[in-house]
Write a protein that holds these residues in place. Structure first.
Motif, PDB file in Angstrom:
ATOM      1  N   ALA A   1       6.137   5.646  -9.477  1.00 24.96           N
ATOM      2  CA  ALA A   1       6.921   6.425 -10.442  1.00 24.96           C
ATOM      3  C   ALA A   1       7.224   5.612 -11.696  1.00 24.96           C
ATOM      4  N   ALA A   2       7.539   4.340 -11.501  1.00 22.82           N
ATOM      5  CA  ALA A   2       7.864   3.497 -12.647  1.00 22.82           C
ATOM      6  C   ALA A   2       6.646   3.269 -13.530  1.00 22.82           C
ATOM      7  N   TYR A   3       5.469   3.172 -12.893  1.00 22.90           N
ATOM      8  CA  TYR A   3       4.261   2.910 -13.676  1.00 22.90           C
ATOM      9  C   TYR A   3       3.761   4.161 -14.384  1.00 22.90           C
ATOM     10  N   SER A   4       3.579   5.226 -13.656  1.00 24.04           N
ATOM     11  CA  SER A   4       2.959   6.426 -14.218  1.00 24.04           C
ATOM     12  C   SER A   4       3.939   7.321 -14.952  1.00 24.04           C
ATOM     13  N   GLU A   5       5.249   7.149 -14.663  1.00 30.94           N
ATOM     14  CA  GLU A   5       6.280   8.048 -15.206  1.00 30.94           C
ATOM     15  C   GLU A   5       5.966   9.492 -14.871  1.00 30.94           C
TER      16      GLU A   5
ATOM     17  N   ASP B   1      -3.348   3.267  -8.845  1.00 31.58           N
ATOM     18  CA  ASP B   1      -3.550   3.113  -7.400  1.00 31.58           C
ATOM     19  C   ASP B   1      -2.869   1.849  -6.883  1.00 31.58           C
ATOM     20  N   LEU B   2      -2.932   0.798  -7.673  1.00 29.10           N
ATOM     21  CA  LEU B   2      -2.268  -0.447  -7.268  1.00 29.10           C
ATOM     22  C   LEU B   2      -0.752  -0.261  -7.227  1.00 29.10           C
ATOM     23  N   ALA B   3      -0.216   0.460  -8.223  1.00 26.08           N
ATOM     24  CA  ALA B   3       1.227   0.707  -8.259  1.00 26.08           C
ATOM     25  C   ALA B   3       1.674   1.489  -7.028  1.00 26.08           C
ATOM     26  N   LYS B   4       0.849   2.428  -6.552  1.00 24.70           N
ATOM     27  CA  LYS B   4       1.183   3.181  -5.343  1.00 24.70           C
ATOM     28  C   LYS B   4       1.326   2.253  -4.145  1.00 24.70           C
ATOM     29  N   ARG B   5       0.408   1.292  -4.035  1.00 29.33           N
ATOM     30  CA  ARG B   5       0.435   0.377  -2.895  1.00 29.33           C
ATOM     31  C   ARG B   5       1.663  -0.519  -2.926  1.00 29.33           C
ATOM     32  N   PHE B   6       2.165  -0.808  -4.120  1.00 32.78           N
ATOM     33  CA  PHE B   6       3.356  -1.646  -4.233  1.00 32.78           C
ATOM     34  C   PHE B   6       4.639  -0.811  -4.274  1.00 32.78           C
TER      35      PHE B   6
END
Length: 580
Positions: free
Chosen positions: A323-327, A314-319
């Protein structure tokens, strides 16, 4: 299996009569009570007797090791004028000289395995203990023989060699190849700002300051924000010092399912799921690779809890870096990819594993096939058979009793060979106000601080606190009875504990099992820990400039009967805001 072999003699060389010794029984196990931090002098004296009696294996030392001549010169005091004889070691170790000679003869005349856990290195100059064990075993010449040599990490993870043929479950960002590469984790971690975990308080107190590590000079980062996920920093040494440093960052965020001391000292707590509230995979045995286990979610996440992956997703989405985090993978897709990688490795070994969907739906533990070769495995047997074709991973390819690499570092707290370097605190230099040495062994009832908050406490708590083992003579001198509430203290801090008078601990030693949740009575610099957290009392410095490991086993203390009304235990009480 050891209990089924009455022909194998077991020696418990320890300040305490351990649970392992208790399991084997006094008929099978001999207790040789030693002073804490004196393992190196004991082994040096045994080596002196082995060499003096010409019981050392000169042929093995010549063929398989480097540096023996320097070790011999040190053992016989050629430079410092101090031969490391049994008489020299006896007052340091508390073991009579004749018993030390008896051990040397026993080791020489019998196939001998020296087994050491990780705890004994958690002291000032702790690296020397393990290096000295290797040195002693090399002098005996039994390394690479069945039932001989040495073994480390015999602990909760079943340390040793794999007993099964299997694929290995990887994890995010850590493939099996990377995990076994042997690369320094500080170098492979992707950041020059990474620090040895035992130096966290130093880093908080000294942003930008220099420190030595493994032949390098490094600088501490300036930590303005802490986001702690997994582990427990309030399991550190000298917790009053850590607590002061913990106030320096601008914000502290913690992912945590329980109201631990770490959560209570955070600005923001993100409720994380327990293993009952999420899906996962694990392997049993860690080293033995016995099983692959589906860990299916039993209940939905409680309250607002989320698993760590979803929190950071969820944090990666906000930043904008989703795609890079969850692949592009969900939780179950990640688990399938881990399983598939293990399955592919197993297939290369001609091991048939079920497909992931079948494995998950059946919800059964998958048992890896036994490896007949593993049953006959002997550590370093291949090296002993042919040291040319099977060199070790050392610069010389041999067992290094003397390291030119360490010699080039010019560290006075870690010499090029195993050495007796008196720790900063031990019985040999204890001041009159702190005449007892504290040891902090693992508890029989929990792993570190896990489960300290559960009903298991009812089986071991004394006066509703952690039990403190104390010898009858030490207790009598202080007017202490079993069941009394006592204050254990030194110049770094103070804790409450429940006295257990026992002859299972050597005189002048007290034992407070590590892992109690830190429970400070107030916000003062020398706050009383009401729950008996031994790490309040431990010194906070690196083992040496070489390894910078933790020294949670290094502390001298005093004990007195606690006077006055016992303060209420609040270690497991949520803060008031948690009720909102």
């Amino acid at each position: 299996k050891l209990k089924e072999r009455p022909d194998i003699k077991v020696l418990n060389i320890d300040p305490t009569w351990t649970e392992t010794a208790d399991f084997l029984g006094k008929d099978r196990c001999e207790w040789i009570p030693t002073n804490p931090s004196s393992d190196v002098p004991l082994m040096l004296a045994i080596c002196h007797e082995l060499i003096r009696q010409n019981w050392h294996d000169a042929e093995f030392l010549k063929k398989y090791t480097v540096g023996y001549d320097a070790v011999r010169a040190y053992v016989f005091g050629d430079k410092d004028g101090m031969p490391k004889t049994p008489e020299w070691a006896a007052p340091i170790t508390g073991v009579p000289a004749e018993k030390i000679r008896e051990l040397a003869r026993l080791f020489h005349e019998n196939r001998t395995m020296i087994m050491a856990g990780w705890g004994i290195q958690r002291q000032h100059h702790g690296e020397q203990v393990h290096w000295m064990i290797v040195t002693l075993c090399a002098i005996l010449g039994q390394i690479g023989l069945p039932g001989g040599g040495f073994g480390f990490s015999y602990h909760y993870s079943n340390g040793g060699a794999p007993t099964r043929r299997s694929g290995i479950l990887p994890n995010i960002g850590n493939t099996p190849a990377q995990a076994g590469s042997g690369t320094d984790w500080l170098e492979s971690g992707g950041s020059k700002l990474a620090i040895p975990v035992a130096r966290i308080a130093d880093a908080l107190h000294n942003p930008g300051g220099e420190y030595a590590y493994n032949g390098q000079t490094r600088n501490y980062p300036h930590i303005r924000m802490i986001w702690w996920c997994g582990g427990n920093p309030y399991h550190h040494q000298d917790l009053n010092r850590l607590r002061a440093g913990w106030q320096k960052p601008e914000i502290i965020i913690v992912n945590e399912p329980y109201w631990t001391a770490t959560a209570k000292h955070a600005d923001i707590v993100l409720p994380a799921t327990t293993s009952y509230e999420r899906n996962d995979l694990t392997m049993t045995g860690d080293y033995s690779n016995m099983h692959i286990v589906p860990m299916k979610k039993l209940v939905e996440p409680q309250g607002e809890a989320k698993n760590d992956y979803d929190i950071f997703h969820d944090l990666a989405k906000r930043f904008g870096v989703d795609a890079a985090y969850s692949e592009g993978k969900s939780e179950m897709q990640w688990l399938k990819s881990f399983y598939d990688e293990a399955q592919q490795s197993a297939r290369q070994q001609r091991i048939a594993m079920p497909l992931f969907q079948q494995f998950w739906e059946e919800n059964k533990v998958y048992e890896n096939p036994r490896d007949p070769k593993a049953d006959r495995y002997v550590r370093y047997a291949d090296y002993r058979a042919d040291p040319i074709l099977n060199p070790l991973g050392t610069p010389s390819g041999k067992i290094e009793l003397y390291s030119k690499t360490i010699e080039a570092m010019h560290y006075d707290d870690c010499l090029p060979h195993a050495s007796w370097l008196p720790p900063v605190e031990y019985l040999g230099n204890a001041p009159a106000e702190y005449p007892l040495q504290l040891v902090t062994p693992h508890s029989h009832y929990r792993l570190h601080s896990q489960l300290n908050q559960t009903s298991l406490r009812e089986q071991y708590a004394v006066a509703d606190r952690e039990p403190l083992w104390i010898h009858p003579e030490d207790a009598a001198a202080r007017g202490i009875q079993t069941g009394d509430l006592v204050r254990v203290y030194n110049g770094r801090g103070q804790v409450l504990a429940g006295a257990v008078i026992s002859e299972r601990i050597k005189k002048n030693i007290v034992a407070l099992h590590e892992g109690a949740w830190y429970d400070p009575a107030d916000g003062s610099p020398n706050a009383l820990c009401k729950n008996g957290c031994g790490n309040v009392l431990a010194i906070d410095r690196g083992t040496s400039r070489l390894a910078q490991g933790n020294t949670g086993y290094t502390a001298v203390v005093n004990v007195e009967k606690y006077q006055g009304e016992a303060p209420q235990l609040t270690a497991f009480t949520p803060p008031q805001m948690a009720e909102i």
